[in-house]
Design a protein around this motif. Sequence first.
Motif, PDB file in Angstrom:
ATOM      1  N   LEU A  41     -12.444  -5.787   4.791  1.00  0.00           N
ATOM      2  CA  LEU A  41     -12.091  -6.370   6.272  1.00  0.00           C
ATOM      3  C   LEU A  41     -11.229  -5.295   6.985  1.00  0.00           C
ATOM      4  O   LEU A  41      -9.952  -5.002   6.163  1.00  0.00           O
ATOM      5  CB  LEU A  41     -11.143  -7.767   5.895  1.00  0.00           C
ATOM      6  N   LEU A  42     -11.282  -4.972   8.013  1.00  0.00           N
ATOM      7  CA  LEU A  42     -10.493  -4.265   8.791  1.00  0.00           C
ATOM      8  C   LEU A  42      -9.802  -5.112  10.023  1.00  0.00           C
ATOM      9  O   LEU A  42     -10.488  -5.877  10.495  1.00  0.00           O
ATOM     10  CB  LEU A  42     -11.373  -3.295   9.606  1.00  0.00           C
ATOM     11  N   SER A  43      -8.626  -4.695  10.157  1.00  0.00           N
ATOM     12  CA  SER A  43      -7.859  -5.604  11.023  1.00  0.00           C
ATOM     13  C   SER A  43      -7.176  -4.691  11.868  1.00  0.00           C
ATOM     14  O   SER A  43      -6.408  -3.568  11.876  1.00  0.00           O
ATOM     15  CB  SER A  43      -6.759  -6.273  10.127  1.00  0.00           C
ATOM     16  N   ALA A  44      -6.852  -5.196  13.385  1.00  0.00           N
ATOM     17  CA  ALA A  44      -6.229  -4.478  14.287  1.00  0.00           C
ATOM     18  C   ALA A  44      -5.613  -5.610  15.134  1.00  0.00           C
ATOM     19  O   ALA A  44      -6.091  -5.843  16.339  1.00  0.00           O
ATOM     20  CB  ALA A  44      -7.062  -3.317  15.269  1.00  0.00           C
ATOM     21  N   LEU A  61      -7.517  -3.636   5.404  1.00  0.00           N
ATOM     22  CA  LEU A  61      -6.776  -2.262   6.088  1.00  0.00           C
ATOM     23  C   LEU A  61      -6.284  -2.827   7.406  1.00  0.00           C
ATOM     24  O   LEU A  61      -7.271  -3.124   8.142  1.00  0.00           O
ATOM     25  CB  LEU A  61      -7.848  -1.318   6.183  1.00  0.00           C
ATOM     26  N   ASP A  62      -4.946  -2.822   7.227  1.00  0.00           N
ATOM     27  CA  ASP A  62      -4.538  -3.213   8.775  1.00  0.00           C
ATOM     28  C   ASP A  62      -4.015  -2.026   9.533  1.00  0.00           C
ATOM     29  O   ASP A  62      -3.066  -1.125   9.061  1.00  0.00           O
ATOM     30  CB  ASP A  62      -3.253  -4.317   8.397  1.00  0.00           C
ATOM     31  N   ILE A  63      -4.560  -1.937  10.624  1.00  0.00           N
ATOM     32  CA  ILE A  63      -4.808  -0.688  11.345  1.00  0.00           C
ATOM     33  C   ILE A  63      -3.378  -0.882  12.739  1.00  0.00           C
ATOM     34  O   ILE A  63      -3.937  -1.455  13.357  1.00  0.00           O
ATOM     35  CB  ILE A  63      -6.021  -0.076  12.159  1.00  0.00           C
ATOM     36  N   HIS A  64      -2.634   0.157  12.651  1.00  0.00           N
ATOM     37  CA  HIS A  64      -1.928   0.160  13.691  1.00  0.00           C
ATOM     38  C   HIS A  64      -1.531   1.567  14.398  1.00  0.00           C
ATOM     39  O   HIS A  64      -2.164   2.520  13.836  1.00  0.00           O
ATOM     40  CB  HIS A  64      -0.365  -0.309  13.265  1.00  0.00           C
TER      41      HIS A  64
END
Length: 248
Positions: free
Chosen positions: A46-49, A119-122
């Motif tokens: 799971l990808l998160s933004a 993966l939490d993307i910033h």
Amino acid sequence: MKAIEETSKSDLLHRLSDLEAEVRYQEFAEQPGEEFSYNPGRIPVLLSAPHGTVHTRLDKPKQEDEYTSGFVRLIAELADTHVIFALYRSQTDPNWYPDTPYKQALREVVEREAIRFVLDIHGVAEHRKFGIALGTLHGKSCPKHRKNIVRHLEKFGFSQKADEILRRLDLDRAFTAEGIEGQETITRYIWESLVVPAAQFELHPSLRIVERRPEATEPQPFQGVPELIEVTINAFTSLINELAVSSP
Ligand SMILES: [Zn+2]
């Protein structure tokens, strides 16, 4: 041959821009529940933004992490993963407050789809002295994966020893994902509450912003480095494949 390569390269950046163009940095959603969106995938990653739009922390607006919503949407398309991203301006901050609608959605997807990694993307400001910062609660949030992630990013030219700032990998120093007093980061939430490995990735603007949009909070024009944006897209797409097959 060269011409074909160049065409396909710019296709990647065009697609990133198109996906980002649907994100509404400054507008609130008309319906509750529309401020973020979920797209399913076949791979149990799971990808998160959560910061792809302006969000609200301690009653103050915080500017959007530009192109992070577009970035996770593109990676999810290329790698066929699940993705949750900010679509409209948020009245809250899911990387700060516990029990937000965004975190509830994360929990639902993680449990229903038996997600193996999040993966939490910033995005960080331009003055930061690294290309990518990896935050894993000093290794706690993904003990079995951290070394492999670092090795994988090294294959794409990002390393702790790089001379070039934009190629530098910051490992659990500038952004550990531990948060400060009163903050519950998404990475901490996923690992401590859902017991699924997770990591936070902070990207320099040069690695993600194809071209700053007119509605961006930052007023001055900005363009990232096209080659580096492509390398970053490729690095994350193949990282997903590695995480999907590694043991949880
Ligand atoms: Zn952020």
